[in-house]
Design an enzyme around this catalytic site. Sequence first.
Site, PDB file in Angstrom:
ATOM      1  N   PRO A 138       0.784  -1.239   0.000  1.00 31.45           N
ATOM      2  CA  PRO A 138       0.000   0.000   0.000  1.00 31.45           C
ATOM      3  C   PRO A 138       0.814   1.287   0.000  1.00 31.45           C
ATOM      4  O   PRO A 138       0.825   2.047   0.972  1.00 31.45           O
ATOM      5  CB  PRO A 138      -0.846  -0.137   1.269  1.00 31.45           C
ATOM      6  N   CYS A 139       1.449   1.557  -1.109  1.00 28.84           N
ATOM      7  CA  CYS A 139       2.211   2.796  -1.247  1.00 28.84           C
ATOM      8  C   CYS A 139       1.302   4.019  -1.173  1.00 28.84           C
ATOM      9  O   CYS A 139       1.776   5.120  -0.879  1.00 28.84           O
ATOM     10  CB  CYS A 139       3.029   2.785  -2.538  1.00 28.84           C
TER      11      CYS A 139
END
Length: 171
Positions: A138-139
Site C-alpha cells: 500500500p504505497c
Amino acid sequence: MLRLLEEKIATPLGPLWVVCDEQFRLRAIEWEQYRDRMEQLLNIHYRHEGYERVSATNPGGLSDKLADYFAGNLAVIDTLETATGGTPFQREVWQALRAIPCGQVMHYGQLAAQLGRPGAARAVGAANGANPISIVVPCHRVIGRNGTLTGYAGGVQRKEWLLRHEGYLLL
C-alpha cells in the site's frame, strides 16, 4: 522460465491488471492506463531469468479477493502473498509498507526512520514509486510530511479514493 498469469479486472477506479506466478504470489498490480510502466518493471525484474505472460481467469482467486477489497473487505489484501523483484532496499521498503495499518498513513521520513535510515526519506520515496504491486503493497498510505497527497503512480485521485475507502479521514 517464469510463467506469469495475468488478468484485467474491473474496479470502481478503472481497469486493473493483476499478475501472479504459478504459486499465485502477486508479481504486479497496475492500472490499465499505466500498463506500460508495469511492463517496464516486469522486464527490469524478470528478463534475466526469462518469463512468459499467459492470460488467466481469476488466478488463485486473486481477482475475487481484490474485488472483495473494493467491496469493503479491507483486510483481505493482508492475506495475499507477494513475490517481487527489486533491490534489497526496495524490498525492505515494500515490506515496511505492508505493515502500515489500513486507515493509517505515514510520511516518507517516518518510514525511513522506522527502517533505521532517518536520512533516507528520498530513497524511501523512490522505492515507494517503484512499487510493482499497487494496493496490496500500500504505497498509497504514504503521504508528504505536510499531509499532502503526493507520489502515487496511479494518480492522486485514486490515492485519495483508496485512503477514504480504507477509512483515513482527509481534511
